[in-house]
Design a protein around this motif. Structure first.
Motif, PDB file in Angstrom:
ATOM      1  N   LYS A   1      -9.236   0.143   3.339  1.00 11.14           N
ATOM      2  CA  LYS A   1      -7.910   1.024   4.044  1.00 11.14           C
ATOM      3  C   LYS A   1      -7.455   2.428   3.193  1.00 11.14           C
ATOM      4  CE  LYS A   1      -5.494  -3.983   2.827  1.00 11.14           C
ATOM      5  NZ  LYS A   1      -5.319  -4.659   2.092  1.00 11.14           N
ATOM      6  N   GLY A   2      -8.387   2.999   2.386  1.00 17.05           N
ATOM      7  CA  GLY A   2      -7.723   4.679   2.454  1.00 17.05           C
ATOM      8  C   GLY A   2      -7.559   4.614   1.560  1.00 17.05           C
ATOM      9  N   VAL A   3      -6.984   3.603   0.295  1.00 19.83           N
ATOM     10  CA  VAL A   3      -5.479   4.062  -0.844  1.00 19.83           C
ATOM     11  C   VAL A   3      -6.374   4.692  -1.902  1.00 19.83           C
ATOM     12  CG1 VAL A   3      -4.319   2.209  -2.366  1.00 19.83           C
ATOM     13  CG2 VAL A   3      -4.817   1.721   0.194  1.00 19.83           C
ATOM     14  N   VAL A   4      -7.685   4.512  -1.986  1.00 22.25           N
ATOM     15  CA  VAL A   4      -8.275   5.151  -2.866  1.00 22.25           C
ATOM     16  C   VAL A   4      -9.355   6.371  -2.330  1.00 22.25           C
ATOM     17  CG1 VAL A   4      -9.495   4.619  -5.065  1.00 22.25           C
ATOM     18  CG2 VAL A   4      -7.993   2.987  -4.892  1.00 22.25           C
ATOM     19  N   SER A   5      -9.910   6.753  -2.716  1.00 21.21           N
ATOM     20  CA  SER A   5     -10.594   7.972  -2.744  1.00 21.21           C
ATOM     21  C   SER A   5     -11.010   8.147  -3.903  1.00 21.21           C
ATOM     22  CB  SER A   5     -10.048   9.240  -1.675  1.00 21.21           C
ATOM     23  OG  SER A   5      -9.627   8.434  -0.562  1.00 21.21           O
ATOM     24  N   TYR A   6     -12.372   9.613  -3.414  1.00 25.99           N
ATOM     25  CA  TYR A   6     -12.315  10.488  -4.990  1.00 25.99           C
ATOM     26  C   TYR A   6     -13.300  11.574  -3.903  1.00 25.99           C
ATOM     27  CZ  TYR A   6     -15.085  11.043  -9.350  1.00 25.99           C
ATOM     28  OH  TYR A   6     -15.724  11.640 -10.057  1.00 25.99           O
TER      29      TYR A   6
END
Ligand SMILES: C[S@@+](CC[C@H](N)C(=O)[O-])C[C@H]1O[C@@H](n2cnc3c(N)ncnc32)[C@H](O)[C@@H]1O
Length: 275
Positions: free
Chosen positions: A257-262
């Motif tokens: 969902k694109g809530v967490v990225s790196y």
């Protein structure tokens, strides 16, 4: 408090809980060698972004078991100080560095990233991977990284980020905090924190490819660890594999969902004249 109303430990308790977590044998087995998304490939990319070379003295902040420190020594010829709260993991770093023939390039120091025990302007590069998100006092940690860099010294950081300030409830737990997710900040906030510490030429890059790969690897290793424990080949200690599996599912959804990225973040310690 988490959004579920659970009381969180205070900062010092949290730090010790976090460093014990990453020193645990079962956790290390589940995570693999490198404790950050993108593994050694991303470390190499990051060190190339800051033009690391033999002449550089590198401080690897929250170095874990030293996989990135060893890579900086082996592939770039840097002198590296690996700093972490876990003496156990740093002991492993020192042993592995010796076995791999770069022991003379690696020093270790047990210390808190919020109180770095080195003089001002001691290093050319500060490397910090997947750890800034777990520091309770992020302003202080960024200021310490700036302080120990020489004028013009370079920051090479990679970290978990979140898309909004608010996390879904199932991600806002103590375990998710230790696992670098629940206390991550937005990319904008990450930039602001390092800008406020004095860094200039800050550049963000997306390295979320490493996140997907890492969670898939963890899911596979969780099953292997579960199997090993079922046939009596591994003692899980207090590890709750079912909780681990639930976390991996929530993390996969959050990544989708694109809530967490790196992200990667590079910058220069702007100390006025000479930098
Ligand atoms: C996700 S691991 C990353 C380790 C390493 N950078 C890597 O990428 O393999 C986070 C590390 O942060 C360390 N850590 C947590 N809080 C710390 C603190 N306040 N000061 C120094 N190290 C800390 C933990 O012991 C753990 O090794």
């Amino acid at each position: 408090m988490t959004s579920q109303g659970k009381k969180l430990p205070d900062s010092e308790e949290f730090k010790s809980c976090c460093s014990n977590f990453y020193a645990d044998d079962v956790v290390r087995r589940i995570l693999g060698d490198s404790f950050h998304p993108g593994g050694e490939k991303l470390t190499e990319d990051l060190l190339n972004m800051v033009n690391a070379c033999e002449a550089d003295r590198v401080l690897d902040v929250a170095a874990g078991q030293g996989t990135s420190s060893i890579l900086a020594a082996q592939k770039f010829g840097c002198h590296v100080t690996a700093l972490d709260l876990s003496a156990e993991n740093l002991g492993r770093a020192k042993r592995r560095a010796g076995e791999l023939g770069v022991g003379h390039l690696i020093e270790t120091r047990v210390s808190d990233a919020e109180h770095i025990p080195f003089d001002d302007a001691s290093f050319d590069i500060v490397l910090c991977e997947c750890a800034f998100c777990v520091f309770p006092d992020k302003t202080r940690a960024a200021a310490e990284m700036f302080r120990v860099l020489k004028p013009g010294g370079r920051l090479a950081l990679s970290d978990m980020t979140i898309s909004t300030g608010e996390l879904p409830e199932d991600l806002d737990t103590l375990l998710m905090r230790v696992a670098c997710i629940a206390d991550a900040v937005t990319p904008k906030r990450l930039m602001e924190l390092f800008e406020a510490a004095g860094f200039s030429s800050l550049r963000l890059g997306d390295a979320s490819w490493g996140l997907v790969e890492m969670v898939e690897g963890i899911r596979g290793r969780l099953l292997a660890v579960e199997l090993a424990s079922k046939i009596g080949k591994l003692d899980l200690g207090g590890m709750d594999i079912e909780e681990g599996k639930r976390m991996a599912v929530s993390a996969t959804e959050a990544i989708g969902k694109g809530v967490v990225s790196y992200d990667t973040l590079t910058g220069v310690a702007d100390k006025g004249a000479g930098s």
